[in-house]
Design a protein around this motif. Sequence first.
Motif, PDB file in Angstrom:
ATOM      1  N   PHE A 122     -37.549 -71.832 -36.514  1.00 47.75           N
ATOM      2  CA  PHE A 122     -37.364 -72.811 -36.638  1.00 47.75           C
ATOM      3  C   PHE A 122     -37.796 -73.716 -37.603  1.00 47.75           C
ATOM      4  O   PHE A 122     -37.405 -75.047 -38.228  1.00 47.75           O
ATOM      5  CB  PHE A 122     -38.890 -73.555 -35.843  1.00 47.75           C
ATOM      6  N   MET A 123     -37.003 -73.229 -39.462  1.00 52.25           N
ATOM      7  CA  MET A 123     -37.403 -73.821 -40.538  1.00 52.25           C
ATOM      8  C   MET A 123     -36.057 -73.566 -40.923  1.00 52.25           C
ATOM      9  O   MET A 123     -34.998 -72.740 -40.469  1.00 52.25           O
ATOM     10  CB  MET A 123     -38.455 -72.960 -41.105  1.00 52.25           C
ATOM     11  N   ASP A 124     -35.847 -74.995 -41.447  1.00 57.20           N
ATOM     12  CA  ASP A 124     -34.218 -75.516 -42.502  1.00 57.20           C
ATOM     13  C   ASP A 124     -35.138 -75.661 -43.576  1.00 57.20           C
ATOM     14  O   ASP A 124     -35.626 -76.511 -43.352  1.00 57.20           O
ATOM     15  CB  ASP A 124     -33.898 -75.823 -41.873  1.00 57.20           C
ATOM     16  N   LYS A 125     -34.802 -75.226 -44.833  1.00 55.78           N
ATOM     17  CA  LYS A 125     -35.782 -75.289 -46.282  1.00 55.78           C
ATOM     18  C   LYS A 125     -35.028 -76.702 -45.872  1.00 55.78           C
ATOM     19  O   LYS A 125     -35.099 -77.729 -47.109  1.00 55.78           O
ATOM     20  CB  LYS A 125     -34.923 -74.435 -47.498  1.00 55.78           C
ATOM     21  N   GLY A 171     -43.562 -83.040 -37.353  1.00 57.51           N
ATOM     22  CA  GLY A 171     -44.418 -81.431 -36.701  1.00 57.51           C
ATOM     23  C   GLY A 171     -44.862 -81.358 -38.138  1.00 57.51           C
ATOM     24  O   GLY A 171     -44.472 -80.611 -38.692  1.00 57.51           O
ATOM     25  N   TYR A 172     -45.892 -80.152 -37.177  1.00 54.26           N
ATOM     26  CA  TYR A 172     -46.681 -79.028 -38.290  1.00 54.26           C
ATOM     27  C   TYR A 172     -46.133 -77.634 -37.892  1.00 54.26           C
ATOM     28  O   TYR A 172     -46.448 -77.280 -38.504  1.00 54.26           O
ATOM     29  CB  TYR A 172     -48.214 -80.108 -38.188  1.00 54.26           C
ATOM     30  N   TYR A 173     -46.273 -77.686 -35.891  1.00 64.84           N
ATOM     31  CA  TYR A 173     -45.795 -76.393 -35.614  1.00 64.84           C
ATOM     32  C   TYR A 173     -44.834 -75.281 -37.072  1.00 64.84           C
ATOM     33  O   TYR A 173     -45.357 -74.181 -36.884  1.00 64.84           O
ATOM     34  CB  TYR A 173     -45.392 -76.603 -34.550  1.00 64.84           C
ATOM     35  N   ARG A 213     -46.187 -80.644 -45.832  1.00 70.47           N
ATOM     36  CA  ARG A 213     -46.217 -80.041 -44.581  1.00 70.47           C
ATOM     37  C   ARG A 213     -46.367 -80.138 -43.301  1.00 70.47           C
ATOM     38  O   ARG A 213     -46.960 -79.038 -41.697  1.00 70.47           O
ATOM     39  CB  ARG A 213     -46.865 -78.245 -44.607  1.00 70.47           C
ATOM     40  N   PHE A 214     -47.116 -81.150 -42.868  1.00 75.75           N
ATOM     41  CA  PHE A 214     -47.116 -81.867 -41.653  1.00 75.75           C
ATOM     42  C   PHE A 214     -45.659 -82.764 -41.106  1.00 75.75           C
ATOM     43  O   PHE A 214     -45.533 -83.231 -40.357  1.00 75.75           O
ATOM     44  CB  PHE A 214     -48.375 -82.784 -41.424  1.00 75.75           C
ATOM     45  N   ASP A 215     -44.637 -82.499 -41.707  1.00 74.36           N
ATOM     46  CA  ASP A 215     -43.531 -83.510 -40.751  1.00 74.36           C
ATOM     47  C   ASP A 215     -41.831 -82.856 -41.427  1.00 74.36           C
ATOM     48  O   ASP A 215     -41.169 -83.856 -41.693  1.00 74.36           O
ATOM     49  CB  ASP A 215     -43.551 -84.342 -42.781  1.00 74.36           C
ATOM     50  N   TRP A 216     -42.449 -81.443 -41.143  1.00 69.58           N
ATOM     51  CA  TRP A 216     -40.909 -80.832 -39.824  1.00 69.58           C
ATOM     52  C   TRP A 216     -40.453 -81.937 -39.294  1.00 69.58           C
ATOM     53  O   TRP A 216     -41.089 -82.279 -37.899  1.00 69.58           O
ATOM     54  CB  TRP A 216     -41.213 -79.641 -39.241  1.00 69.58           C
ATOM     55  N   SER A 217     -39.064 -82.280 -39.458  1.00 67.90           N
ATOM     56  CA  SER A 217     -38.368 -82.821 -37.937  1.00 67.90           C
ATOM     57  C   SER A 217     -37.568 -82.440 -36.647  1.00 67.90           C
ATOM     58  O   SER A 217     -36.962 -83.122 -36.147  1.00 67.90           O
ATOM     59  CB  SER A 217     -37.053 -84.025 -38.477  1.00 67.90           C
ATOM     60  N   LEU A 256     -40.626 -81.120 -27.280  1.00 72.13           N
ATOM     61  CA  LEU A 256     -41.111 -82.097 -27.877  1.00 72.13           C
ATOM     62  C   LEU A 256     -40.282 -82.912 -29.107  1.00 72.13           C
ATOM     63  O   LEU A 256     -40.112 -82.242 -29.786  1.00 72.13           O
ATOM     64  CB  LEU A 256     -42.216 -81.576 -28.254  1.00 72.13           C
ATOM     65  N   GLN A 257     -40.346 -84.722 -28.952  1.00 72.02           N
ATOM     66  CA  GLN A 257     -40.132 -85.124 -30.540  1.00 72.02           C
ATOM     67  C   GLN A 257     -40.856 -85.428 -30.852  1.00 72.02           C
ATOM     68  O   GLN A 257     -42.032 -85.543 -31.670  1.00 72.02           O
ATOM     69  CB  GLN A 257     -39.273 -86.437 -29.572  1.00 72.02           C
ATOM     70  N   PHE A 258     -40.585 -84.769 -32.488  1.00 69.58           N
ATOM     71  CA  PHE A 258     -40.215 -85.541 -34.178  1.00 69.58           C
ATOM     72  C   PHE A 258     -39.611 -86.044 -34.943  1.00 69.58           C
ATOM     73  O   PHE A 258     -38.519 -85.666 -34.889  1.00 69.58           O
ATOM     74  CB  PHE A 258     -40.868 -83.853 -33.999  1.00 69.58           C
ATOM     75  N   ILE A 259     -40.092 -86.552 -36.141  1.00 62.82           N
ATOM     76  CA  ILE A 259     -39.065 -87.162 -36.109  1.00 62.82           C
ATOM     77  C   ILE A 259     -39.501 -87.272 -37.773  1.00 62.82           C
ATOM     78  O   ILE A 259     -41.100 -87.391 -38.130  1.00 62.82           O
ATOM     79  CB  ILE A 259     -38.623 -88.490 -36.266  1.00 62.82           C
ATOM     80  N   SER A 260     -39.243 -86.924 -39.373  1.00 64.69           N
ATOM     81  CA  SER A 260     -39.705 -86.843 -40.415  1.00 64.69           C
ATOM     82  C   SER A 260     -39.356 -88.146 -40.821  1.00 64.69           C
ATOM     83  O   SER A 260     -38.960 -89.195 -40.467  1.00 64.69           O
ATOM     84  CB  SER A 260     -38.829 -86.360 -41.039  1.00 64.69           C
TER      85      SER A 260
END
Length: 504
Positions: free
Chosen positions: A364-367, A295-297, A374-378, A284-288
């Motif tokens: 799934f996290m990279d600072k 993404g929020y997940y 928090r709703f804007d992970w790409s 599933l595609q997300f973009i900051s």
Amino acid sequence: MKKFILIIFSFVVLVSCEKELNLAPISQVGSNGFFENTNAFTQGINGVYASLGVTGSQDYPSYYVILDESRSDNIYSPGQSGVRDWNAINNFSSTLATLGTINNIWNIAYNGIMRCNTILDQLVENGGVISPAGLKAQYEAEARFIRAFLYFDLVKWFGDVPIFDKFVSPTEALEIGRSPVTDVYNLIISDLEFAIANLPASFSGADQGRATSMAARGILAKVYLTKSGPKLHPNGPCVASGEYDKALTLLNEIINSGQFSMVDDFESIFDYNNEGNSEIVWDLQFISGGVGAGGYYPTEYYDEGWARVNLPFAGGNPGDGSKRISEDLLNSYDDADLRVEPTFQLNYVGDSGDTIDAKFYDKFMDKDFAGGDRFDWSLNYPILRYTDVLMMKAECILQGASGSQSDVDDIVNNVRARAGLDPISDINLDVLLAERRKEFAGENLRWDALVRTGKVLEVMQNFKNTEDSAEKLEEIKADFIIYPIPQKQIDVKKGLYTQNQGYK
């Protein structure tokens, strides 16, 4: 490479009244002349994908974190105060029917289905305006793929559910009751078979992330695996159909295509600079930076204390609401396993300089790629990885499909080798599940695997006996293989739906 999800699905109006079934857009979109050219259908199909993106304060993958991972033995989050939805879900509470999470995912899935049905109905009425002509079959296949994908989730979460295979108004929906799981599967299978026959094997450029025939094969293989599982619940997702050879055929078609491969470095699968790598069959595609596009997940996983000292914005799981990794999962890893460091955050330095015992997922996290909030992970969310395809093949063989023990051992040992581990032999279903658990920790696949293999009650009872120090988990029983129908849906029309057994 993921721009198509950003186009607004402007003609969809969602029902929000609590006194009506929240199942469908209320505007009769075909009567206002919207679908009169190719561009309108393109916007419509992009809106179908958007139903899997950000909805309100969460995104679709967030519900996998809460309903699947938090339900499994990978997470222990009893919550002393018990105020978070995932605490009650983790605790196997019998009073889940009023939870916002349960109601929200039902509405989100059915609104997505109605978006699909709107497109499909309009393709019949006005599809002749689409140019080139072949695009009409592709759009139909994409809409049917997403409809099948959503119905498969609904079956896994709720068992018998109402079938809507065309656009209906909320008033019409009030006359449609729940259908047996087998009937829902018939629709899912028909939709995915159409998608396999009418979608390309891949997309590139700005279209990367659209449904493909390979993605449809992978999802259909999971459907057959789940459908084939032992029937522990009379209305659950497993009906003991024994169709493991059908699943294996589809998985082999993906494998033999040569289109995918295991990447050498496990951590690089989830690298923000390495999206769309050879491991990804569909994501599933997300973009900051876009409104409602990030993404929020990832925020579902981490603790708010960690966020305060590591991120430029607030968020995360508060206090005793932490989705803490179970000791049982952590103890299952070998000390030399290369997957531990990129999968878990085990501690961090807090506000006062003290070392905080944490134990949450950071796969799934990279600072360095934190967005504006928090709703804007790409990072794209992987629905189907190639390693999952391979390990499902091993599962099919162990369940009686054609293949050998050496085939199973080779698959698992390739996964272990990437993790820096020595080979093992004579792998059985229990060992395969243990290997899957370590490979896909935090990817929200554990609960489904336990259910479809029939191991869920045994495993979760052992988990309750050994992990539940707070004594919060209720009795582990077959009733809780699926979730309750949302109480708001039960209340809309007396007698339309009956509650799933075991829930209050």
